[in-house]
Scaffold this active site. Structure first.
Site, short mmCIF file in Angstrom:
data_model
loop_
_atom_site.label_atom_id
_atom_site.label_comp_id
_atom_site.label_asym_id
_atom_site.label_seq_id
_atom_site.Cartn_x
_atom_site.Cartn_y
_atom_site.Cartn_z
N LYS A 38 23.20 -12.22 -12.07
CA LYS A 38 22.72 -12.82 -13.51
C LYS A 38 23.56 -11.50 -14.56
O LYS A 38 23.95 -10.40 -14.17
CB LYS A 38 21.23 -12.69 -13.86
CG LYS A 38 20.82 -13.76 -12.88
CD LYS A 38 19.21 -13.80 -12.99
CE LYS A 38 18.59 -14.96 -12.34
NZ LYS A 38 17.08 -15.13 -12.58
N TYR A 78 18.72 -24.95 -15.14
CA TYR A 78 17.32 -24.45 -14.77
C TYR A 78 16.10 -25.55 -15.28
O TYR A 78 15.22 -25.32 -16.03
CB TYR A 78 16.94 -23.33 -15.52
CG TYR A 78 17.55 -21.94 -14.66
CD1 TYR A 78 17.15 -21.51 -13.70
CD2 TYR A 78 18.72 -21.49 -15.30
CE1 TYR A 78 17.29 -20.48 -12.98
CE2 TYR A 78 19.28 -20.17 -14.55
CZ TYR A 78 18.45 -19.67 -13.29
OH TYR A 78 19.05 -18.46 -12.77
N PHE A 86 8.43 -19.13 -20.59
CA PHE A 86 9.60 -18.46 -20.62
C PHE A 86 11.19 -19.21 -20.57
O PHE A 86 11.81 -18.23 -20.76
CB PHE A 86 9.56 -17.74 -19.20
CG PHE A 86 9.69 -18.39 -17.91
CD1 PHE A 86 11.02 -18.72 -17.53
CD2 PHE A 86 8.54 -18.73 -17.20
CE1 PHE A 86 11.29 -19.46 -16.34
CE2 PHE A 86 8.84 -19.52 -16.13
CZ PHE A 86 10.08 -20.01 -15.53
N ARG A 114 16.82 -15.31 0.27
CA ARG A 114 15.68 -15.08 -0.51
C ARG A 114 14.87 -13.87 0.05
O ARG A 114 14.35 -13.12 -0.76
CB ARG A 114 14.67 -16.33 -0.37
CG ARG A 114 15.21 -17.59 -0.79
CD ARG A 114 15.28 -17.88 -2.18
NE ARG A 114 13.88 -18.01 -2.86
CZ ARG A 114 13.67 -17.99 -4.15
NH1 ARG A 114 14.66 -18.10 -5.08
NH2 ARG A 114 12.59 -17.93 -4.42
N THR A 120 10.49 -12.45 -7.27
CA THR A 120 11.11 -12.88 -8.42
C THR A 120 10.91 -11.68 -9.37
O THR A 120 11.58 -11.26 -10.24
CB THR A 120 10.38 -14.00 -9.16
OG1 THR A 120 10.63 -15.01 -8.09
CG2 THR A 120 10.80 -14.40 -10.45
N ARG A 134 16.55 -7.05 -5.97
CA ARG A 134 15.69 -7.17 -7.05
C ARG A 134 15.39 -5.77 -7.57
O ARG A 134 14.96 -5.15 -8.57
CB ARG A 134 14.84 -8.25 -7.04
CG ARG A 134 15.42 -9.47 -7.56
CD ARG A 134 14.36 -10.73 -7.62
NE ARG A 134 15.08 -11.94 -8.15
CZ ARG A 134 14.73 -13.05 -7.54
NH1 ARG A 134 13.83 -13.19 -6.65
NH2 ARG A 134 15.39 -14.06 -8.28
N ASN A 144 15.79 -10.27 -13.64
CA ASN A 144 15.58 -10.15 -12.08
C ASN A 144 16.78 -9.74 -11.60
O ASN A 144 16.83 -9.70 -10.39
CB ASN A 144 14.41 -10.85 -11.57
CG ASN A 144 15.15 -12.10 -11.71
OD1 ASN A 144 15.99 -12.56 -11.73
ND2 ASN A 144 13.90 -13.19 -11.21
N HIS A 147 19.98 -14.37 -8.58
CA HIS A 147 19.20 -15.95 -8.20
C HIS A 147 19.44 -16.12 -6.99
O HIS A 147 20.59 -15.88 -6.53
CB HIS A 147 19.94 -17.20 -9.16
CG HIS A 147 19.55 -18.27 -9.06
ND1 HIS A 147 18.37 -19.09 -9.30
CD2 HIS A 147 20.12 -19.42 -8.03
CE1 HIS A 147 18.42 -20.34 -8.85
NE2 HIS A 147 19.42 -20.45 -8.38
N GLU A 158 22.93 -26.76 -6.26
CA GLU A 158 23.30 -25.86 -7.22
C GLU A 158 24.93 -25.36 -6.91
O GLU A 158 25.76 -25.08 -7.76
CB GLU A 158 22.49 -24.65 -7.06
CG GLU A 158 21.12 -24.66 -7.57
CD GLU A 158 19.96 -23.70 -7.22
OE1 GLU A 158 19.02 -23.77 -7.71
OE2 GLU A 158 20.41 -22.79 -6.40
#
Length: 173
Positions: A38, A78, A86, A114, A120, A134, A144, A147, A158
């Site tokens: 990100k 998203y 948020f 993951r 998260t 993260r 964070n 993704h 995605e």
């Protein structure tokens, strides 16, 4: 009796060779997942470190795209979060700078990615998963750094969002 033995042996050899041809020569694809660094990860110069962690963890990076998302793209990508409080901050954050999108391949890619990125909330990740990505570069639950697709189905959707057969869906930087 001997002919039955020969036939059985033939089928065993055939099955072994067929299985090896699928696995040994790549006919069976490994699982794919989407990874995105990100804006805070890109601007914080974490991209190379994150890619090294990815490769060192046994993933291969089969596609890579640097891009800048616009508001409509973020809303579409998203969409499942659109009703959450948020969401406006997520749009602002994800449009604040470039992102680096990658397709990762590995057996069990979705779950392994993951696990590698951690919880998260980056603040929690620093406590409970200090070796996670993260924990390394995220700030909090909203900023964070990375993704990761949450299922094989999400990964497929995605990946299609950013990549198609004819190249890229989004402009590269």
């Amino acid at each position: 009796m001997a002919s039955h033995l020969l036939i059985s042996l033939f089928f065993i050899v055939f099955a072994v060779l067929h299985t090896c041809s699928l696995y040994c020569w790549g006919a069976i694809e490994k699982e794919k997942t989407l990874a995105m660094i990100k804006p805070d990860g890109v601007s914080g110069n974490y991209s190379d470190r994150i890619k090294k962690v990815i490769v060192d963890s046994g993933f291969s990076i089969s596609r890579e795209l640097g891009t800048r998302l616009d508001e409509d793209s973020v809303k579409e990508f998203y969409a499942e979060h659109s009703s959450k409080s948020f969401f406006p901050n997520l749009i602002k954050y994800m449009t604040s700078g470039p992102v680096l999108v990658m397709v990762l391949e590995k057996d069990n890619a979705v779950a392994d990615w993951r696990k590698l990125i951690g919880p998260t909330d980056a603040e929690k990740a620093r406590i409970t998963h200090p070796q996670s990505i993260r924990a390394m570069c995220g700030s909090n639950a909203e900023r964070n750094c990375v993704h990761g697709s949450d299922s094989v189905q999400s990964a497929s959707r995605e990946i299609s969002f950013f990549f198609d057969i004819h190249g890229t869906r989004h402009d590269e930087l």
